[in-house]
Design an enzyme around this catalytic site. Sequence first.
Site, PDB file in Angstrom:
ATOM      1  CE1 TYR A   1       5.560  -3.933   8.871  1.00  0.00           C
ATOM      2  CE2 TYR A   1       5.505  -2.705  10.944  1.00  0.00           C
ATOM      3  CZ  TYR A   1       4.899  -3.467  10.201  1.00  0.00           C
ATOM      4  OH  TYR A   1       3.701  -4.060  10.291  1.00  0.00           O
TER       5      TYR A   1
ATOM      6  CG  HIS B   1      -3.533  -5.995  13.049  1.00  0.00           C
ATOM      7  ND1 HIS B   1      -4.581  -5.374  13.077  1.00  0.00           N
ATOM      8  CD2 HIS B   1      -2.582  -5.648  12.342  1.00  0.00           C
ATOM      9  CE1 HIS B   1      -4.264  -4.213  12.250  1.00  0.00           C
ATOM     10  NE2 HIS B   1      -2.972  -4.525  11.567  1.00  0.00           N
TER      11      HIS B   1
ATOM     12  CG  HIS C   1      -1.019  -0.714  11.664  1.00  0.00           C
ATOM     13  ND1 HIS C   1      -1.184  -1.355  10.684  1.00  0.00           N
ATOM     14  CD2 HIS C   1      -0.777   0.636  11.308  1.00  0.00           C
ATOM     15  CE1 HIS C   1      -1.311  -0.546   9.640  1.00  0.00           C
ATOM     16  NE2 HIS C   1      -1.216   0.639  10.121  1.00  0.00           N
TER      17      HIS C   1
ATOM     18  CD  GLU D   1      -3.164  -3.403   7.420  1.00  0.00           C
ATOM     19  OE1 GLU D   1      -2.622  -3.146   8.762  1.00  0.00           O
ATOM     20  OE2 GLU D   1      -2.940  -2.802   6.322  1.00  0.00           O
TER      21      GLU D   1
ATOM     22  CG  HIS E   1      -0.689  -0.160   2.434  1.00  0.00           C
ATOM     23  ND1 HIS E   1       0.220   0.385   3.195  1.00  0.00           N
ATOM     24  CD2 HIS E   1      -1.189  -0.962   3.362  1.00  0.00           C
ATOM     25  CE1 HIS E   1       0.169   0.031   4.307  1.00  0.00           C
ATOM     26  NE2 HIS E   1      -0.737  -0.874   4.547  1.00  0.00           N
TER      27      HIS E   1
END
Length: 391
Positions: free
Chosen positions: A191, A78, A144, A80, A24
């Site tokens: 990162y 997570h 995140h 995502e 992304h």
Amino acid sequence: MKAVALKENIWWVGGIDWDIRNFHGYQTPRGTTYNAYLVIDEKIALIDTVKNYLEKELLSRISAVIDPSKIDYIVVNHVEMDHSGSLPQIMAAAPNAVIVTSAVGEKGLEAHYHSKWKYVTVKSGDSLDLGRTELKFVQTPMVHWPDNMVTYLPKEKILFSNDAFGQHIASPERFDDELGSDIVIEEAAKYYANIVLPFGSQVQKALQALSALDIDMIAPSHGLIWREHISDILKKYTLWSANETDDKAVIIYDTMYGSTEKIAYALFRSFEEKGIPPRLINLKSNHISDIVPEVLTAKYVCIGSPTLNNNMMPTVAAFLTYLKGLAPKNRIGMAFGSYGWSGQSVGQVEDILREMGFDILPQIKLNYVPTQAQLDEINLDQIKIFVSDFD
Ligand code: FEO
């Protein structure tokens, strides 16, 4: 495909994304991994999954250890999709599995997959018994996404940290000491700068919560597992999350006919004279995701653009949009550039640096092609504001 043992009955069963080069908008020249882990006891838990197109690889690695239909729990640290994307296929292969996630995680998974799965929701301090093995959960919201949590195995001293401490590296090596700490720390910094930087205060809360844990392995959801350089990466996260910088400068610019570049080089010389190491970064030849790791540790951030059609150059606007979203703090900013007549770009750049809360050094704005005398006058001790009118 093979699974890799972390400790007795604990396996890495993730997927390696050798070819991904753009995550992304973040350039990933080394590819990445989506790490999933299998914990085998009287009950069997899978911690996280992989991106949807690597589900066969995940199932193959699980099958090298156990029959996937025997999985009792799937811990979703997570939502995502790089970590949950193959959940529908894994739930089909493990029809009795119950998903263990935060309350926000459950809502997120329902909004992504619209499936009637069985859930156990957990919060910080909750634990799940697999037999001899206990899984403990700590919520780490915004590291995140709001749903994030980490999973800790107290007896085995392993922290499954999901995105935190991750790096985008595809490699046959699974542990930090197998690849070389320079590469792993460099990619961890990249990162952090591209993914985690906006969430410094939340990272500090997470570090505080994790400080009570006895850890001898950090198993993130991307890249290498930390077992040799745990204190190094924890120290880095402490510095980065506090927005602590080095006394160094980054001079980031685009140029049309070389005038703004001349100012950039004069600034470079001036920082060198002050003993502040500078780095020159031309936006024509550097990707924005490769630049932000330099900003991560730089106290001085100078941004240059000539004026093009009453605006800054699109490359500079794109970089500033990206940087503003990442919200670095405690920096000193400066705008500079050449112009022909209207000359809006330098003010526009400076406005954005101000919006980001940077302290601002006086801008440098020179008409058309700067003279050597003007360039020689650029001096950090006595920065002057150059505005020479077109007429
Ligand atoms: Fe690796 Fe926030 O996902």
